[in-house]
Enzyme design. Structure first.
Site, PDB file in Angstrom:
ATOM      1  N   LYS A  79       0.843  -1.197   0.000  1.00 52.27           N
ATOM      2  CA  LYS A  79       0.000   0.000   0.000  1.00 52.27           C
ATOM      3  C   LYS A  79       0.878   1.246   0.000  1.00 52.27           C
ATOM      4  O   LYS A  79       1.910   1.289   0.682  1.00 52.27           O
ATOM      5  CB  LYS A  79      -0.921  -0.023   1.233  1.00 52.27           C
ATOM      6  CG  LYS A  79      -1.968   1.092   1.248  1.00 52.27           C
ATOM      7  CD  LYS A  79      -2.880   0.962   2.458  1.00 52.27           C
ATOM      8  CE  LYS A  79      -3.934   2.059   2.486  1.00 52.27           C
ATOM      9  NZ  LYS A  79      -4.834   1.941   3.656  1.00 52.27           N
ATOM     10  N   SER A 154      -9.649   2.008   2.776  1.00 46.14           N
ATOM     11  CA  SER A 154      -8.783   2.732   1.864  1.00 46.14           C
ATOM     12  C   SER A 154      -7.766   1.843   1.138  1.00 46.14           C
ATOM     13  O   SER A 154      -7.126   2.285   0.183  1.00 46.14           O
ATOM     14  CB  SER A 154      -8.044   3.820   2.644  1.00 46.14           C
ATOM     15  OG  SER A 154      -7.217   3.241   3.646  1.00 46.14           O
ATOM     16  N   SER A 178      -9.977  -0.250   7.005  1.00 41.84           N
ATOM     17  CA  SER A 178      -9.381  -0.102   5.670  1.00 41.84           C
ATOM     18  C   SER A 178      -8.666  -1.328   5.122  1.00 41.84           C
ATOM     19  O   SER A 178      -8.260  -1.334   3.963  1.00 41.84           O
ATOM     20  CB  SER A 178      -8.416   1.084   5.661  1.00 41.84           C
ATOM     21  OG  SER A 178      -9.121   2.289   5.675  1.00 41.84           O
TER      22      SER A 178
END
Length: 485
Positions: A79, A154, A178
């Site tokens: 990420k 996210s 997330s």
């Protein structure tokens, strides 16, 4: 059949037997990216040249019999809010479009030591603020199960890349859901560890008292292998816990006889899609057949979790994001007439709408006239939410419910109304406020879209969470279902 249909342990065996090479695995990753990335758009930055060079180097080590780590030579996606030395890290924000870190996050050091190969950096909601990855400053990631729907957020890029078979596993971060929410939407496995189980050093902070890094994988066993590699105390992170890390893979016994499961009535009530509710009830029936027992309980302060979270997380974000001012690194406006102008315009031009909204909310909550009414009160409610979990865990081993109230929603469906977007995290947020571990595993489908089962454990008891998740996974075949791209 893709090489990434194999589990971590199977890939490790194939490498040891020399039936495939590490270079083959890296080739497979970039081949799949070439094939589907235009549709999915999970990656912001690729690391192809360095990844191929590292694969050759590790193949040489493997030929000499130097390495037995189960993750050795396996590709991974990261990420883009986890700093990677020499590899662009943007947090999906224009304010960091050209940021090239000079150090690795602790989790990256540990993964590099384990021998993983970073394929690239994955898309996300800007600074991890969002539930759909629509808040990225650069591109729109799509759900591999339905390209007209969001992958969640996210960590949407991480979940989409794993679901699409671009990488066998990825790292995400979880502040209010997330990791778990995109894992549920994309039909993969995502774990938010206990707060303090994994070092946050090198994770670009959103809300420091809530953020945790965790793995997104195809199977529970793979997840346990990745957590094993990244967990543990870190002198660079004062919030990391000096508590021994057990062998998570050994916990996957399949035996859950006598296990006591709590099912909060608040998690199956109003607002939860009927198909999701039925999938969770069917999952509980599977666990009953395996010897567990469940009872309905109450987490009475859960109804305040959403408001509490957005006050606290936004307040912490307001402070954490003050460092992005155009002075030291990242974007700087060319339109400023003086220093104050430069601060204002850099932040105004560099941050997206959702980030600005949360900074304003947090700054308001922390302001002198409102601190007691909002921020201080939210901290008190957080304590009550923690206490609810503690009370339930005195009598039960795990808490189970849906990960999300609905399956993945359509792109653009909720962008005009922030509150409906925020409501999507209503079942995941209490876990972050309490600091306990939780996993999402696939437990069914509604109209062809995956549904996630959330299994919540006691502090630092990821082993039991994994044991229950693995027992359920092995009794079903949802983890074997793959989207067609």
């Amino acid at each position: 059949m893709s090489l990434f249909d194999h589990s971590v342990s199977e890939l490790h065996t194939l490498l040891k037997k020399k039936e495939v090479s590490i270079s083959d695995l890296v080739d497979e990753s970039y081949r799949r990216i070439d094939e589907v990335e235009e549709k999915v758009q999970a990656f912001l930055t690729l690391n192809e040249e360095q990844a191929r060079a590292k694969a050759k180097e590790l193949d040489n080590q493997l030929a000499k019999g130097e390495e037995t780590n189960p993750l050795f030579g396996l590709p991974i996606g990261i990420k883009d809010n986890i700093v990677t030395k020499g590899l662009r890290t943007t947090c999906a924000s224009k304010i960091l479009y050209n940021f090239d870190p000079i150090y690795d996050a602790t989790v990256m050091e540990r993964l590099n030591a384990a021998g993983t190969i970073t394929i690239g950096k994955l898309n996300m909601d800007e600074f991890a603020m969002g539930s759909s990855t629509e808040n990225s400053g650069f591109q729109l990631t799509r759900n591999p199960w339905d390209l007209e729907r969001v992958p969640g957020g996210s960590s949407g890029g991480s979940a989409a890349a794993v679901a699409a078979g671009e990488v066998p596993f990825a790292l995400g971060s979880d502040t209010g859901g997330s990791i778990r929410q995109p894992a549920a939407f994309c039909g993969v496995v995502g774990l938010k560890p206990t707060y303090g189980r994994v070092s946050r050093f090198g994770l670009v902070a959103f809300a420091s008292s809530l953020d945790q890094i965790g793995p997104i994988t195809r199977t529970v066993e793979d997840n346990a292998y990745v957590l094993q590699a990244i967990a543990g105390v870190d002198p660079m992170d004062s919030t990391s816990a000096n508590i021994p890390v057990p062998n998570y893979v050994e916990a996957l016994t399949g035996d859950i006889k006598g296990l006591k499961i709590a099912v909060p009535k608040e998690y199956l009530g109003e607002g939860v899609d009927e198909g999701v509710r039925q999938s969770v009830l069917a999952a509980l029936a599977v666990l009953e057949k395996l010897g567990a027992a469940w009872e309905e309980v109450s987490l009475p302060h859960s109804k305040y979790a959403l408001a509490t979270y957005y006050l606290l997380a936004s307040s912490e974000a307001s402070a954490n994001l003050a460092r992005f001012d155009g002075v030291r690194y990242g974007y700087r406006t060319d339109n400023a007439k003086n220093l104050i102008d430069m601060y204002k315009l850099t932040r105004s031009e560099g941050f997206g709408a959702e980030v600005k909204r949360r900074i304003m909310l947090g700054t308001f909550a922390l302001s002198s006239g409102y601190y007691d009414a909002y921020y201080k009160k939210a901290q008190k409610v957080r304590t009550l939410i923690k206490r609810d979990f503690e009370n339930v865990f005195e009598r039960y081993d795990v808490i189970i419910g849906p990960t999300t109230p609905t399956p993945a929603f359509k792109i653009g469906e909720k962008t005009s109304d922030p509150l409906t977007m925020y409501m999507n995290d209503i079942l995941t947020i209490p876990v972050n406020l309490a600091g306990v571990p939780a996993i999402s595993v696939p437990c069914g489908f509604v109209d062809g879209l995956p549904v996630g089962l959330q299994i919540i454990g006691k502090h630092f008891d990821e082993s039991t969470v994994y044991r229950v998740a693995h027992a359920f996974e092995q009794a079903t075949d949802y983890h074997k279902q793959k989207p067609v791209l």
